[in-house]
Design an enzyme around this catalytic site. Structure first.
Site, PDB file in Angstrom:
ATOM      1  N   ARG A 213     -42.435  51.257  34.230  1.00 54.82           N
ATOM      2  CA  ARG A 213     -43.616  50.424  34.357  1.00 54.82           C
ATOM      3  C   ARG A 213     -43.571  49.763  35.730  1.00 54.82           C
ATOM      4  O   ARG A 213     -42.557  49.807  36.425  1.00 54.82           O
ATOM      5  CB  ARG A 213     -43.629  49.312  33.289  1.00 54.82           C
ATOM      6  CG  ARG A 213     -43.751  49.768  31.853  1.00 54.82           C
ATOM      7  CD  ARG A 213     -45.115  50.349  31.547  1.00 54.82           C
ATOM      8  NE  ARG A 213     -45.285  50.685  30.132  1.00 54.82           N
ATOM      9  CZ  ARG A 213     -44.922  51.831  29.564  1.00 54.82           C
ATOM     10  NH1 ARG A 213     -44.319  52.770  30.278  1.00 54.82           N
ATOM     11  NH2 ARG A 213     -45.150  52.058  28.291  1.00 54.82           N
TER      12      ARG A 213
ATOM     13  N   GLY B 101     -60.668  31.877  31.412  1.00 49.59           N
ATOM     14  CA  GLY B 101     -59.972  31.012  32.379  1.00 49.59           C
ATOM     15  C   GLY B 101     -58.920  30.096  31.771  1.00 49.59           C
ATOM     16  O   GLY B 101     -58.156  29.472  32.509  1.00 49.59           O
TER      17      GLY B 101
ATOM     18  N   TYR C 192     -57.673  49.415  22.383  1.00 44.45           N
ATOM     19  CA  TYR C 192     -57.729  48.467  23.496  1.00 44.45           C
ATOM     20  C   TYR C 192     -58.055  49.188  24.804  1.00 44.45           C
ATOM     21  O   TYR C 192     -58.942  48.774  25.566  1.00 44.45           O
ATOM     22  CB  TYR C 192     -56.380  47.742  23.604  1.00 44.45           C
ATOM     23  CG  TYR C 192     -56.205  46.945  24.873  1.00 44.45           C
ATOM     24  CD1 TYR C 192     -56.990  45.823  25.128  1.00 44.45           C
ATOM     25  CD2 TYR C 192     -55.247  47.306  25.819  1.00 44.45           C
ATOM     26  CE1 TYR C 192     -56.833  45.092  26.293  1.00 44.45           C
ATOM     27  CE2 TYR C 192     -55.081  46.583  26.983  1.00 44.45           C
ATOM     28  CZ  TYR C 192     -55.867  45.473  27.220  1.00 44.45           C
ATOM     29  OH  TYR C 192     -55.706  44.758  28.374  1.00 44.45           O
TER      30      TYR C 192
ATOM     31  N   ASN D 203     -48.339  45.843  34.328  1.00 50.52           N
ATOM     32  CA  ASN D 203     -47.774  44.879  33.376  1.00 50.52           C
ATOM     33  C   ASN D 203     -47.605  43.533  34.060  1.00 50.52           C
ATOM     34  O   ASN D 203     -46.720  43.385  34.909  1.00 50.52           O
ATOM     35  CB  ASN D 203     -46.406  45.358  32.882  1.00 50.52           C
ATOM     36  CG  ASN D 203     -46.529  46.563  31.987  1.00 50.52           C
ATOM     37  OD1 ASN D 203     -47.155  47.567  32.353  1.00 50.52           O
ATOM     38  ND2 ASN D 203     -45.955  46.480  30.820  1.00 50.52           N
TER      39      ASN D 203
ATOM     40  N   ILE E  52     -53.590  34.962  32.519  1.00 48.74           N
ATOM     41  CA  ILE E  52     -53.948  35.351  33.890  1.00 48.74           C
ATOM     42  C   ILE E  52     -55.089  34.480  34.413  1.00 48.74           C
ATOM     43  O   ILE E  52     -55.053  34.005  35.555  1.00 48.74           O
ATOM     44  CB  ILE E  52     -54.321  36.850  33.944  1.00 48.74           C
ATOM     45  CG1 ILE E  52     -53.107  37.709  33.526  1.00 48.74           C
ATOM     46  CG2 ILE E  52     -54.789  37.242  35.346  1.00 48.74           C
ATOM     47  CD1 ILE E  52     -53.418  39.174  33.298  1.00 48.74           C
TER      48      ILE E  52
HETATM   49  N1  LIG Z   1     -51.350  40.686  30.619  1.00 52.11           N
HETATM   50  C1  LIG Z   1     -51.363  41.921  31.128  1.00 52.11           C
HETATM   51  O1  LIG Z   1     -50.317  42.500  31.423  1.00 52.11           O
HETATM   52  C2  LIG Z   1     -52.684  42.618  31.383  1.00 52.11           C
HETATM   53  C3  LIG Z   1     -52.642  43.931  31.867  1.00 52.11           C
HETATM   54  C4  LIG Z   1     -53.833  44.590  32.123  1.00 52.11           C
HETATM   55  C5  LIG Z   1     -55.037  43.936  31.924  1.00 52.11           C
HETATM   56  N2  LIG Z   1     -55.065  42.671  31.438  1.00 52.11           N
HETATM   57  C6  LIG Z   1     -56.386  42.019  31.267  1.00 52.11           C
HETATM   58  O2  LIG Z   1     -56.351  40.739  31.862  1.00 52.11           O
HETATM   59  C7  LIG Z   1     -57.260  39.872  31.195  1.00 52.11           C
HETATM   60  C8  LIG Z   1     -56.554  38.573  30.842  1.00 52.11           C
HETATM   61  O3  LIG Z   1     -55.496  38.860  29.936  1.00 52.11           O
HETATM   62  P1  LIG Z   1     -54.328  37.838  29.605  1.00 52.11           P
HETATM   63  O4  LIG Z   1     -53.069  38.599  29.607  1.00 52.11           O
HETATM   64  O5  LIG Z   1     -54.456  36.640  30.466  1.00 52.11           O
HETATM   65  O6  LIG Z   1     -54.668  37.494  28.078  1.00 52.11           O
HETATM   66  P2  LIG Z   1     -54.929  36.076  27.376  1.00 52.11           P
HETATM   67  O7  LIG Z   1     -55.114  36.389  25.926  1.00 52.11           O
HETATM   68  O8  LIG Z   1     -53.914  35.078  27.773  1.00 52.11           O
HETATM   69  O9  LIG Z   1     -56.317  35.626  27.999  1.00 52.11           O
HETATM   70  C9  LIG Z   1     -57.541  36.091  27.537  1.00 52.11           C
HETATM   71  C10 LIG Z   1     -58.434  34.877  27.353  1.00 52.11           C
HETATM   72  O10 LIG Z   1     -59.738  35.348  26.975  1.00 52.11           O
HETATM   73  C11 LIG Z   1     -60.256  34.440  26.028  1.00 52.11           C
HETATM   74  N3  LIG Z   1     -61.261  35.123  25.229  1.00 52.11           N
HETATM   75  C12 LIG Z   1     -61.057  36.122  24.335  1.00 52.11           C
HETATM   76  N4  LIG Z   1     -62.218  36.471  23.773  1.00 52.11           N
HETATM   77  C13 LIG Z   1     -63.169  35.683  24.315  1.00 52.11           C
HETATM   78  C14 LIG Z   1     -64.575  35.581  24.132  1.00 52.11           C
HETATM   79  N5  LIG Z   1     -65.213  36.361  23.253  1.00 52.11           N
HETATM   80  N6  LIG Z   1     -65.248  34.665  24.866  1.00 52.11           N
HETATM   81  C15 LIG Z   1     -64.600  33.857  25.731  1.00 52.11           C
HETATM   82  N7  LIG Z   1     -63.275  33.908  25.950  1.00 52.11           N
HETATM   83  C16 LIG Z   1     -62.570  34.814  25.233  1.00 52.11           C
HETATM   84  C17 LIG Z   1     -59.060  34.008  25.206  1.00 52.11           C
HETATM   85  O11 LIG Z   1     -59.329  32.755  24.570  1.00 52.11           O
HETATM   86  C18 LIG Z   1     -57.960  33.931  26.251  1.00 52.11           C
HETATM   87  O12 LIG Z   1     -57.781  32.623  26.740  1.00 52.11           O
HETATM   88  C19 LIG Z   1     -57.775  40.653  30.000  1.00 52.11           C
HETATM   89  O13 LIG Z   1     -59.048  41.171  30.321  1.00 52.11           O
HETATM   90  C20 LIG Z   1     -56.779  41.781  29.836  1.00 52.11           C
HETATM   91  O14 LIG Z   1     -57.370  42.925  29.252  1.00 52.11           O
HETATM   92  C21 LIG Z   1     -53.915  41.994  31.164  1.00 52.11           C
END
Ligand SMILES: NC(=O)c1ccc[n+]([C@@H]2O[C@H](COP(=O)([O-])OP(=O)(O)OC[C@H]3O[C@@H](n4cnc5c(N)ncnc54)[C@H](O)[C@@H]3O)[C@@H](O)[C@H]2O)c1
Ligand SMILES: [Zn+2]
Length: 333
Positions: free
Chosen positions: A231, A8, A163, A192, A12
């Site tokens: 994309r 959180g 990943y 994306n 996202i």
């Molecule tokens: N950004 C994109 O385009 C995209 C696309 C597809 C899927 N996703 C998915 O969306 C989700 C959020 O991604 P994001 O882009 O916001 O990335 P982000 O790195 O900004 O957020 C991920 C958060 O998870 C936290 N985190 C990581 N490992 C952790 C753990 N072991 N325990 C607790 N917290 C932990 C991190 O501190 C970080 O704040 C992810 O699951 C990612 O796979 C993102």
């Protein structure tokens, strides 16, 4: 609803928190970034965090393409072990509702059509082809150049890197949890995602972030391949809204339902770079012909199911969203 939002404090996840609040829910942030003790792999800490929670929105993950295989164990640990610990704790605590951050990467190269052989699934592209600037995947049967189509949720999974493999395993774990607990699990397979608070250019950041950082330095965005890879760029506020919609909607118990989560309007990476450069006031993007192994050529999903079944509709258009994103870069936001 009191909702535990893992990740959180991330890009996202932080928007999900905002959207939940705006909808009158009570988000609880669980993220190692904010609190080193809030690790999804820690069963005791997770169990404590689940007290009084109605649903979990699981965004925490290690994201991006990483460095190939050297960091594979860390991806598996954070993404799959972390999900397993969380699900076991949810089962124990009686929390029956889960929305998972899924990803389009589970589809690999996606859906293509050969004029002669119909729908085919090309394998990973050859280094020799990429070096020669042949970026379009060819028909595995006859070698003809293929045209990309929209991938539906029922397309076979074909993760092409570490990943992607961990994102797919998360879904299978969540499906197993749903079957055993009669829980409701939704995987929103994001396209994306871009927008405010997008991480800066680390090896794990998205392409829009790289381009914006280049522009902020006064440099041309460097567009890989020929810039015509397609994309679907979906705005982070729309993705956050999809999470709230999925959390509020009752879905089928005992199963995982997957929803592609995209704008429904595919664009090329080159178009995205040009939109950002235009909004920033230059410089124009440079198409370099470089490539990254493990990148797929086109990924464009059909997000019709999410619209039809849950009534979600993206609100932020491509031009408007990219212009806002480029301007936020100037302000250093
Ligand atoms: N950004 C994109 O385009 C995209 C696309 C597809 C899927 N996703 C998915 O969306 C989700 C959020 O991604 P994001 O882009 O916001 O990335 P982000 O790195 O900004 O957020 C991920 C958060 O998870 C936290 N985190 C990581 N490992 C952790 C753990 N072991 N325990 C607790 N917290 C932990 C991190 O501190 C970080 O704040 C992810 O699951 C990612 O796979 C993102
Ligand atoms: Zn063919």
């Amino acid at each position: 609803m009191r909702v535990l939002v893992t990740g959180g404090a991330g890009f996202i996840g932080s928007h999900v928190v905002d959207a939940l609040q705006a909808h009158g829910h009570e988000p609880v942030v669980y993220d190692v970034r904010e609190n080193p003790a809030a690790d999804v792999r820690d069963p005791v800490a997770v169990a404590r965090a689940l007290a009084g929670v109605d649903a979990v929105c699981h965004q925490a993950a290690m994201v991006g393409l990483g460095d190939g295989v050297a960091d594979a164990a860390e991806y598996v640990s954070r993404n799959d072990l972390g999900t397993a610990v969380l699900l076991a704790a949810m089962a124990e605590a009686g929390v029956r509702r889960l929305v998972l951050a899924g990803s389009m990467v589970v589809y690999g190269e996606g859906r293509y059509e050969c004029p002669r052989h119909g729908v085919v699934r090309p394998g990973p592209r050859d280094v020799a082809d990429l070096d020669a600037g042949r970026f379009e995947p060819a028909c595995p049967v006859c070698g003809t150049e293929l045209s990309p189509g929209l991938v539906g949720e029922d397309a076979p999974a074909d993760p092409r890197n570490v990943y992607a493999t961990t994102k797919l395993a998360q879904e299978h774990l969540a499906a197993a949890w749903a079957r055993v607990t009669d829980g409701q699990a939704v995987s929103l397979r994001y396209h994306n995602v871009y927008g405010p608070r997008m991480p800066r250019d680390t090896p794990y950041a998205g392409v829009a972030s790289f381009f914006r950082s280049a522009l902020a330095r006064g440099e041309a965005p460097r567009v890989f391949e020929d810039g015509r890879q397609r994309r679907d760029f979906v705005h982070v506020r729309d993705v956050a809204a999809a999470n709230v919609t999925a959390l509020e909607a009752g879905t089928r118990g005992g199963a995982l339902t997957a929803y592609n989560t995209g704008s429904g309007e595919p664009h090329t990476v080159g178009e995205m770079a040009r939109a950002l450069a235009a909004a920033h006031g230059g410089p124009e993007p440079l198409v370099t012909g470089e490539y990254r192994l493990g990148d797929v050529r086109h990924i464009t999903a059909d997000s019709a199911r999410l619209r039809a079944e849950l009534g979600w509709k993206p609100q932020v258009g491509f031009e408007e969203g990219m212009a806002e994103f480029a301007r936020a870069g100037i302000q250093g936001a």
